[in-house]
Design an enzyme around this catalytic site. Structure first.
Site, PDB file in Angstrom:
ATOM      1  CE  LYS A  11      -4.228  -2.059   1.696  1.00 55.16           C
ATOM      2  NZ  LYS A  11      -3.876  -3.495   1.829  1.00 55.16           N
TER       3      LYS A  11
HETATM    4  C1  PLP Z   1      -4.515  -4.542   1.169  1.00 54.21           C
HETATM    5  C2  PLP Z   1      -3.779  -5.836   1.092  1.00 54.21           C
HETATM    6  C3  PLP Z   1      -4.144  -6.860   0.178  1.00 54.21           C
HETATM    7  C4  PLP Z   1      -5.360  -6.742  -0.715  1.00 54.21           C
HETATM    8  O1  PLP Z   1      -5.216  -5.798  -1.740  1.00 54.21           O
HETATM    9  P1  PLP Z   1      -6.508  -5.311  -2.579  1.00 54.21           P
HETATM   10  O2  PLP Z   1      -6.009  -4.218  -3.432  1.00 54.21           O
HETATM   11  O3  PLP Z   1      -7.498  -4.838  -1.545  1.00 54.21           O
HETATM   12  O4  PLP Z   1      -7.013  -6.477  -3.335  1.00 54.21           O
HETATM   13  C5  PLP Z   1      -3.353  -7.989   0.123  1.00 54.21           C
HETATM   14  N1  PLP Z   1      -2.293  -8.159   0.932  1.00 54.21           N
HETATM   15  C6  PLP Z   1      -1.904  -7.207   1.824  1.00 54.21           C
HETATM   16  C7  PLP Z   1      -0.729  -7.466   2.698  1.00 54.21           C
HETATM   17  C8  PLP Z   1      -2.625  -6.011   1.926  1.00 54.21           C
HETATM   18  O5  PLP Z   1      -2.240  -5.084   2.822  1.00 54.21           O
END
Ligand code: PLP
Length: 464
Positions: free
Chosen positions: A112
């Site tokens: 993120k």
């Molecule tokens: C947010 C997250 C996901 C999921 O990603 P999306 O874009 O919501 O599909 C997967 N793994 C981790 C570690 C995350 O923080």
């Protein structure tokens, strides 16, 4: 470039406007009216670019001149300064034609950071220009909150309020948020669960009269278009490193809200030769059921070892449906409203066929997740976090052409999930990366507040 709503009844927006908006006023999500296209020659000419240079190539057509080139370049460059690896998104080989793309080298150890480091700087730039201030309000079950706080802690025109469920996030996750002592960062430990946090945030967005004159709320979850856009870059970066455009590449993506894999789909539409795109879910498997059995129905939430994918309904899937239904906004509006009122969603024959041509899918339970972490560690002494392990297993189950490199997106660093690692491998502990070694001795600041909208609004007012 114009941005339009998937439900067809909200005004179209410019790039800067879409960055400052969450949900469209008709309840839909914003998408670009058309996608930039890159030819194989153009992609081939990018082979020597580093991550920042490539990011600028991929992002610029979406911004479409609304931000002057030099300014956009500065924003992009600064966004990746906090990463601890000079490749920004390094590839690690795990086996024959099997790769892990490490997206956890950013400040909060999850993918993120790629989008939120960028979004923070972008917001600050746009707000500075408009002489405007905004309030970010978000709920987090762990990763989003810390990435948003790290991304926006230096923003002069942003005040942040992040709600987490009191005593229900891990110590690492809480401390990553609460040890940021910047004046504009406010952590709220809500006396409730994650759903309570989300409900309060939704209610506050729906009625913003508690805010001072001239302020508005901005969303930082992946309904914000800028987040998706920033994630398209690492698909190009890794595919080019593995031989694109001459060679096809496949991806397996641990999926929760469908933001990350939607970015992969867009990369493919923009000209990247992606072969397979694998949707990997934990036991919260609505997307896997939808692709494999045309069953897009809600089931109770299950708490798993991969908490960042514990999601009942994936909000970004609406953006995908919009394309699967040839951008028929009226059809999407009807489907989404039906689904909201409790109906299961059934895809038409044509759109299901399209979805199956684009995506493979797999669902992986906790026990298998632990097994995969253990196996890979034994085979390669490489430690996967639980989310990444799910992607790897789904890739193995669905890969059709073993001559095509399969890239598994590593969405988090294993040190974020020490409990799962300890369960997978006896006596295994994972050190936090060097820059975070003092996490447990830093001062914390957060406010514990009762589960009441009025209490949250009063706190926000008192801090503005
Ligand atoms: C947010 C997250 C996901 C999921 O990603 P999306 O874009 O919501 O599909 C997967 N793994 C981790 C570690 C995350 O923080």
């Amino acid at each position: 470039m114009k941005y339009i709503s998937t439900r067809g009844q909200a005004p179209s927006l410019s790039f800067e406007e879409v960055v400052l908006t969450g949900l469209a006023s008709d309840g839909g999500l914003y998408v670009p009216e058309s996608l930039p296209q890159f030819s194989p020659q153009e992609i081939a000419s990018w082979a020597a670019l580093d991550y920042r240079e490539l990011a600028l190539k991929v992002i610029a057509p979406f911004v479409d001149g609304e931000i002057p080139d030099q300014d956009l370049e500065r924003i992009v460059n600064q966004s990746y300064d906090g990463f601890r690896h000079s490749a920004i998104a390094p590839l690690v080989q795990l086996g024959q034609n099997r790769w892990v793309l490490e997206l956890f080298q950013g400040p909060t150890l999850a993918f993120k950071d790629f989008a939120l480091q960028f979004l923070g700087r972008l917001l600050d730039y746009i707000l500075q220009k408009r002489q405007q201030k905004v309030v970010i309000l978000g709920a987090t079950s762990g990763d989003t909150g810390s990435a948003a706080i790290e991304g926006c802690r230096h923003c002069e025109n942003v005040d942040m309020f992040i709600l987490h469920p009191h005593r229900r996030v891990s110590d690492v996750q809480r401390r990553q948020m609460t040890t940021v002592l910047a004046d504009n960062v406010n952590n709220i430990a809500l006396q409730g669960n994650f759903d309570d946090c989300q409900n309060i945030v939704k209610a506050a967005f729906a009625d913003q009269r508690f805010l001072p004159e001239g302020r508005q709320l901005v969303a930082v979850n992946s309904i914000n278009w800028a987040r998706i856009m920033a994630q398209i870059v690492y698909y190009f970066y890794s595919a080019i490193a593995l031989g694109a455009p001459q060679r096809k590449v496949s991806y397996s993506v641990p999926t929760g809200n469908f933001g990350d894999i939607f970015a992969g789909y867009l990369a493919k539409r923009m000209g990247l030769p992606i072969d397979q795109l694998v949707i990997a879910t934990n036991s919260n498997d609505i997307l896997h059921r939808c692709i494999s059995a045309n069953d897009h129905s809600k089931k109770p939430l299950q708490h798993s070892l991969s908490p960042s994918m514990d999601i009942m309904v994936s909000s970004n899937f609406e953006r995908m449906l919009f394309d699967l239904y040839d951008r028929d906004a009226a059809a999407i509006k009807q489907m989404m409203e039906g689904f909201k009122s409790g109906e299961a969603m059934v895809l038409s024959h044509a759109s299901l066929a399209k979805a199956r041509a684009l995506f493979a899918s797999g669902c992986v339970d906790d026990q298998t997740t632990l097994q995969i972490i253990r196996d890979v560690f034994q085979q390669s002494e490489y430690l996967l976090d639980p989310h990444t392990a799910i992607g790897l297993h789904a890739a193995r189950k669905t890969q059709t052409d073993l001559t095509v490199p399969m890239v598994c997106l590593a969405t988090a660093h294993p040190a974020k999930f020490p409990e799962a690692i300890g369960k997978a491998i006896d006596n295994m502990s994972v050190d936090l990366p060097y820059h975070m070694q003092d996490l447990f001795t830093r001062d914390e600041r957060f406010e514990v507040i009762e589960n009441e909208l009025s209490a949250i609004c009063a706190y926000i007012q008192s801090r503005l």
